[in-house]
Design a protein around this motif. Sequence first.
Motif, PDB file in Angstrom:
ATOM      1  N   ALA A   1      -3.099  10.475   6.236  1.00  0.00           N
ATOM      2  CA  ALA A   1      -4.528  10.657   5.977  1.00  0.00           C
ATOM      3  C   ALA A   1      -5.036  11.962   6.580  1.00  0.00           C
ATOM      4  CB  ALA A   1      -5.304   9.468   6.538  1.00  0.00           C
TER       5      ALA A   1
ATOM      6  N   GLN B   1      -5.751   7.267  -8.077  1.00  0.00           N
ATOM      7  CA  GLN B   1      -6.010   6.000  -7.389  1.00  0.00           C
ATOM      8  C   GLN B   1      -5.592   4.875  -8.309  1.00  0.00           C
ATOM      9  OE1 GLN B   1      -9.972   5.454  -6.041  1.00  0.00           O
ATOM     10  NE2 GLN B   1     -10.034   7.394  -4.915  1.00  0.00           N
TER      11      GLN B   1
ATOM     12  N   ARG C   1       0.853  -1.189   0.000  1.00  0.00           N
ATOM     13  CA  ARG C   1       0.000   0.000   0.000  1.00  0.00           C
ATOM     14  C   ARG C   1       0.886   1.236   0.000  1.00  0.00           C
ATOM     15  NH1 ARG C   1      -2.403  -3.532   3.247  1.00  0.00           N
ATOM     16  NH2 ARG C   1      -0.935  -3.026   4.889  1.00  0.00           N
TER      17      ARG C   1
ATOM     18  N   TYR D   1      -5.056   0.460  -8.344  1.00  0.00           N
ATOM     19  CA  TYR D   1      -5.098  -0.827  -7.658  1.00  0.00           C
ATOM     20  C   TYR D   1      -4.690  -1.943  -8.620  1.00  0.00           C
ATOM     21  CZ  TYR D   1      -7.719   2.135  -4.573  1.00  0.00           C
ATOM     22  OH  TYR D   1      -8.080   3.178  -3.773  1.00  0.00           O
TER      23      TYR D   1
ATOM     24  N   GLN E   1      -3.584   7.145  -3.745  1.00  0.00           N
ATOM     25  CA  GLN E   1      -4.018   5.959  -3.016  1.00  0.00           C
ATOM     26  C   GLN E   1      -3.690   4.802  -3.922  1.00  0.00           C
ATOM     27  OE1 GLN E   1      -8.092   5.940  -1.926  1.00  0.00           O
ATOM     28  NE2 GLN E   1      -7.788   7.344  -0.221  1.00  0.00           N
ATOM     29  N   CYS E   2      -2.869   3.917  -3.429  1.00  0.00           N
ATOM     30  CA  CYS E   2      -2.355   2.918  -4.338  1.00  0.00           C
ATOM     31  C   CYS E   2      -2.105   1.626  -3.574  1.00  0.00           C
ATOM     32  CB  CYS E   2      -1.048   3.453  -4.903  1.00  0.00           C
ATOM     33  SG  CYS E   2      -0.460   2.519  -6.259  1.00  0.00           S
ATOM     34  N   SER E   3      -2.484   0.512  -4.160  1.00  0.00           N
ATOM     35  CA  SER E   3      -2.165  -0.746  -3.498  1.00  0.00           C
ATOM     36  C   SER E   3      -2.080  -1.870  -4.519  1.00  0.00           C
ATOM     37  CB  SER E   3      -3.209  -1.090  -2.438  1.00  0.00           C
ATOM     38  OG  SER E   3      -4.419  -1.440  -3.050  1.00  0.00           O
TER      39      SER E   3
ATOM     40  N   SER F   1       0.423   5.500   0.440  1.00  0.00           N
ATOM     41  CA  SER F   1      -0.526   6.578   0.690  1.00  0.00           C
ATOM     42  C   SER F   1       0.179   7.739   1.361  1.00  0.00           C
ATOM     43  CB  SER F   1      -1.665   6.083   1.579  1.00  0.00           C
ATOM     44  OG  SER F   1      -1.122   5.622   2.801  1.00  0.00           O
TER      45      SER F   1
END
Lengths: 103, 477, 441
Positions: free
Chosen positions: B423, C348, B418, C350, C378-380, B420
């Motif tokens: 937050a 984003q 992950r 994924y 946001q990355c996974s 990010s």
Amino acid sequence: MADFVKVATVDEIAVGEILPLTVHHRDIVICRTADGFFAVADECPHDSSPIALGHVDGHEVVCPRHGARFDLATGDVTAPPAVVGIETYEVKVESNDIFVKLN
Amino acid sequence: MSDAIKQQNESLSTLNADYAAKYGFHDPVDYFHKGARGLNHEVVEMISRMKKEPRWMAERRHEALDIFYSKPMPKWGNQQALGEIDFENIYYFMKPIERQQDNWDDVPEYIKKTFDRLGIPEAEQKFLGGVSAQYESEVVYHSMKEDLKKQGIVFLDMDSGLREREDIVKKFFGTIIPSTDNKFAALNTAVWSGGSFIYVPPGVNVTVPLQAYFRINAENMGQFERTLIIADKGSRVHYIEGCTAPVYSTDSLHSAVVELIALDDAYIRYTTIQNWSRNIFNLVTKRATVHKNATVEWVDGNLGSRLTMKYPCIQLVGEGARGEVLSVAFAGVDQHQDAGAKMIHAAPNTSSRITSKSISKDNGRASYRGLVKIHKNAVNSKVSVECDALLIGDDARSDTYPTMEIDSEKVRVEHEARVSKVAEEQLFYLTSRGLTEDDARLLIVNGFMEPFTKELPLEYAVELNRLIELEMEGSIG
Amino acid sequence: MTTMNKTDVEYTIPEVTPELERGPVWLRDQRRASREAFNVAEVPPRGLHLWRYTDPKTFLYDRDAVADTAYSENYDIVEKIELDNLKNGNIAALATDLGGRDIKLNGADELAKQGVVLSSLSSAVEHHHELVENYLYRLVNARTGKFEAMNGALWNDGIFVYVPDGVTVDKPIHLLRESGLARSSQFPRLLVVVGKNAELTLIDEYGGGSLDENEGISHANGAVEIFGLEDSRTRYVMLQRQASAMKLYLTHRAQIERGASMLTVPLAFGALLSKENFGVTLNGEGADSNMYGLLFGSGYQHFDNHTLHHHAADNTSSNIDFKVVLKDRSHSAYTGLIRIDNDARTCQAYQENRNLLLNEGVRADTIPELEILNEDVQCSHGATIGPMDPESVFYLEARGIERDEAIRMIVSGFVDHTLKTVPDDLRQRIGTFVAQRLERI
């Protein structure tokens, strides 16, 4: 595919030489030492390097990239960094022909 | 952008400008020997002769130097930074004081002063299971608790190890990481000096962590420690390595080789907190071989250096062996932390876990590079890999390069990653509870690092938190 | 010939043959540049990134030695199915591409009424030269890599699809690309431009090739370029079901602009060895890309797949789900990169890669990569590799379902999600590929 397959002739490989082949979709090398002919997988179990670019030293084959060594008769590791042995195949020579048996 | 944030941005640009004042003092050192820069067979011969080594080691060194010459530089990773290493402009050997100290009082004052500024003596005094504090290329201080000695535990600097326990060293040296492994392992083998040698006899449990502090302090000075740890059957040991370094204006190379051997049922934990100054290239090869039902854990924190390339490796060669890598990287201004882990499953019922946490800040870059390899015979093996990356700043960079090679069917491999930023909701929540934004951010970062810090002895956790706080000072929004 | 001596292949492209030395100056320049690039570029060193699992020399062969133009009878059958589909109104048009040389069109005239162009590339070079000159070689060219340059120099003919601004093609256009039999080699090429606020579904089906290694291997080196202009919606399904003695190298690149969406579905069942590279660049704000890949290996098949999602603009989103099922002694290597540029904010992305191993002797490699160059993301990604869950098998067996059937059900469940993205009639045909491969479990 438990049969012997003819893969090369004796005069194609001199002592100390390595011949790369694809047999039944498998990449293998035939190595010739003073004791005769040996067949192992053309992939070093350490980091997948082709063994074909390495060299034969006595009864061992040496991986070109990180120097791992394998006993040609048993496939056992004789020098790191490999931790598992290389796959070996049975070889027989009849007159001028070399045969390999893939398991 | 609010004014407050602008201000923070501005103060950020000066963050670590005072790094030199904080850490960058260096003491005038009257080197006992200060060799010439550059590397050749004469230098290697001189190192070996000064150490009065057995001939086999000298030959090992010469052979390794030839391998070093023949090996190409890595064709992957940060090519630009790697290209800046000038092997001919590095000192390959130095010796700060002539004889070893076996008493803290005998350690020269200027070295103590350096340790003081980093708060090391407290941690040491409290934990003194044995210390080999490396300053320059040789161990200057070495003491060992009497009860360790009584238990038959050998804890020496590597040079002494070779002198006193040549039998063990000769048997294991280079068996996990041969010179042919990579260019930097070859370099280390050619010019190694110092490092730790530990042997724990069968069944012995070393109840206090063994510690060594490393430090380098000379312009263009290479450090090439060599560490070898052998935990015999059923023994347990925890080794801690921590390092900081002063700032210099030109680049410096650090290239260690660490080999661990955990025999049947043994346990080794190896903890590192790396905080080299930001001009250091830190190119390290660390590898462990784990036998039947044994365990090796690498706990690896990387905060300093300009470029670190380090991928602790665990080879699970015995049935039921277990490996774990827990790593944290913090990449600040102009830093590249290229770290990761390698797990080689070469026996049945082996299991492993990799947890990687990285923070990239400002224009810092953190890369996770990993390998999981499961050989055919490693049936019923289990692997889990988890990578978490936190980005702080518009120009921060995070890379994830995991490789998984699975040659066996009855295995379970899981990988997750992950990436990010901090937050907004968390920040908002904390600031609404009265925290300043900086404090809130620091709290979040500390929380992110917690799985790592909680594995450290208290003193180290405190020191690490202090370092993180310095890094985060005046952090951006 | 089951034994091959692997002596080094030294192959350079000689002067471009008169057959290819045609068309406008810009095209000849591109060909020459590609030829030069191919001849100059070194063979990628074995073991380096993207070449760790496949020997690059596999894709070097002397084109002059092979000009066989015979095709398998099988292709007539598939062509007939698709012609029926066209007649029944399931698809909008069918283009048959034989060996990257002969292009046959069905239904193109009807499409032309909407302004939609479905034609051979050679014809498009003449009749739509502005479009073709503007877009051809933009995404796959001499700089992309040695083997992309090879296609750029040697492609003979290809397919061109153009959908004008605002036009919706409401049924799929089907492309059937047939490779020749033993020892043939082909360089298929496809250029697709989907105009602003236009919509297109394209099925790109690769079949044919040598059926018997003893007769000789056949080769294909393909290039696909797709442009999705602002607010366009494109669905691209690539079905690869080539014959068992075929080796394929294929590079697909798509670029989508502001507000555009793209669905890419690579489905791989065929060929002895294939290296397929799918990449989408999200080039405009709000662009959205989804990729659902499925690969089912059996026998001695070797698959080396790459995917790339490159975020080059703000507020873009991407998702990849790449599934792999392996049996017998098959091998899959999957490398998937998500790249987010420094100036592409609030993105984003994924990615998921799941590998199901059905028996001992298979090999699965997976490398899910991330390169993230700014914080606002946001990355996974996730990857799993393992055998069938024994508990699921046990559960089904306990309910009186035979083991083989239970396994089939679980594999069907595994692949089902991906196949839902494919039009109905094609899904049925794909279902039979899956069933065939599960017969011998």
